[in-house]
Design a protein around this motif. Structure first.
Motif, short mmCIF file in Angstrom:
data_model
loop_
_atom_site.label_atom_id
_atom_site.label_comp_id
_atom_site.label_asym_id
_atom_site.label_seq_id
_atom_site.Cartn_x
_atom_site.Cartn_y
_atom_site.Cartn_z
N HIS A 113 24.24 -5.44 34.15
CA HIS A 113 24.20 -6.40 35.26
C HIS A 113 24.13 -5.69 36.61
N GLU A 117 21.17 -5.95 39.44
CA GLU A 117 21.43 -6.28 40.84
C GLU A 117 20.82 -5.22 41.77
N HIS A 183 15.46 -14.90 48.74
CA HIS A 183 16.33 -13.84 48.24
C HIS A 183 17.68 -14.38 47.76
N GLU A 184 18.24 -15.28 48.54
CA GLU A 184 19.52 -15.88 48.15
C GLU A 184 19.39 -16.65 46.84
N HIS A 185 18.25 -17.35 46.73
CA HIS A 185 18.01 -18.11 45.49
C HIS A 185 17.89 -17.17 44.29
N LYS A 187 19.19 -14.16 44.06
CA LYS A 187 20.51 -13.59 43.79
C LYS A 187 21.40 -14.57 43.04
N GLU A 188 21.39 -15.83 43.46
CA GLU A 188 22.20 -16.85 42.79
C GLU A 188 21.70 -17.08 41.36
N GLN A 189 20.38 -17.05 41.22
CA GLN A 189 19.79 -17.21 39.89
C GLN A 189 20.23 -16.09 38.95
N LYS A 191 22.86 -14.16 39.38
CA LYS A 191 24.31 -14.26 39.22
C LYS A 191 24.67 -15.27 38.13
N GLN A 192 23.99 -16.43 38.15
CA GLN A 192 24.25 -17.45 37.14
C GLN A 192 23.84 -16.99 35.75
N GLN A 193 22.69 -16.32 35.70
CA GLN A 193 22.21 -15.79 34.42
C GLN A 193 23.22 -14.79 33.85
N SER A 195 26.39 -14.53 34.60
CA SER A 195 27.64 -15.23 34.28
C SER A 195 27.54 -15.90 32.91
#
Length: 289
Positions: A113, A117, A183-185, A187-189, A191-193, A195
């Motif tokens: 992970h 990142e 970029h934020e989207h 990163k969140e995508q 992060k969720q993956q 998680s």
């Protein structure tokens, strides 16, 4: 059992069963001889000694049997304690290995992970070098600026220039905002993956640990059931042995000699932690366990 027991007064060792049997034969011969020779007082004394010797023989046989049966239970308890210690040692090792493997899997996923990142951040750095594609309106203003300058209409050319620059700044700002949002989207995508992946791993490990506990419990119950079966068989055998001894003593004597109540606790099954295997029946009991 031929070991002498200190069952008489003082520290004088008692006679063995073999010695008592020899003494009984000798007393019978003495009684017959004294009766034939008319020495009736001596014969009577020998007869009383014979009765006492037979009673002592019966008690000695009973005590020897009880001692052997106690050794049976002690050995059954020792065997069960050994199996329990071995069982716990093997399963503790199994769980330690499981925990170590689980930790390795979690660390490997965390490392992957982190790598994902870092790779995403590198992509963002590359994106920072990108320039937006300006609108046709800006291109028109720039063309108008150059045309007016060539015509020496500098005032109008300056206005076109300022308008083009203002529109460029507006579009650059919007481009940056769009890129930041993208970029934020991402990163969140990611992060969720990640998680979801970690959650799935933890659930799987938890399920496997639960199944291991279930397997351990089932194996332990099987061991306990086998022990219970062997213990019940052994105590039944002990009762049969004692009853057979009582019948044998009663048959071998002129009158029945009461051996007395057996106050051993063989009828009560010992606690789970203290059940062991018999020496005399070690082979049979060992196979059943």
């Amino acid at each position: 059992m031929t070991t002498r027991q200190k069952t008489v007064q003082g520290d004088t060792p008692a006679l063995t069963v073999e010695e008592l049997n020899e003494k009984i034969l000798s007393l019978n011969d003495k009684i017959d001889l004294c009766a034939r020779e008319g020495r009736y007082i001596e014969a009577d004394a020998a007869d009383k000694e014979l009765a006492a010797t037979k009673k002592l023989l019966a008690e000695t046989q009973k005590q020897n049997l009880l001692n052997q049966q106690k050794q049976d239970i002690d050995d059954l308890e020792a065997a069960r304690d050994f199996l329990k210690a071995q069982f716990n040692s093997e399963w503790d090792s199994e769980f330690r290995q499981f925990e170590a493997d689980s930790e390795k899997q979690k660390l490997a996923m965390e490392k992957r992970h982190m790598k994902e990142e870092n790779e995403l951040l590198k992509e963002f750095e590359k994106d920072a070098e990108l320039k937006p594609k300006f609108s046709a309106e800006i291109d028109t203003l720039r063309k108008s600026e150059r045309s007016l300058a060539m015509q020496k209409k500098f005032q109008e050319a300056n206005k076109a220039k300022l308008a083009a620059e203002a529109l460029e700044q507006k579009e650059l700002k919007q481009f940056k905002a769009d890129e930041d949002a993208r970029h934020e989207h991402l990163k969140e995508q990611l992060k969720q993956q990640q998680s979801n992946e970690m959650s799935g791993l933890l659930k799987r490990l938890s399920r496997e640990k639960f199944e291991l506990n279930q397997q351990r419990s089932a194996d332990y119950k099987r061991i306990e059931q086998r022990h219970t079966n062997v213990y019940q068989t052994l105590t039944l055998l002990h009762k049969q042995q004692l009853n057979a001894l009582k019948r044998s003593v009663a048959t071998a004597q002129d009158k029945k000699i009461v051996l007395g109540d057996d106050h051993r606790s063989s009828e009560k099954e010992p606690k789970l932690e203290n059940t062991q295997r018999s020496v005399r029946t070690r082979t049979t009991v060992g196979k059943r366990l």
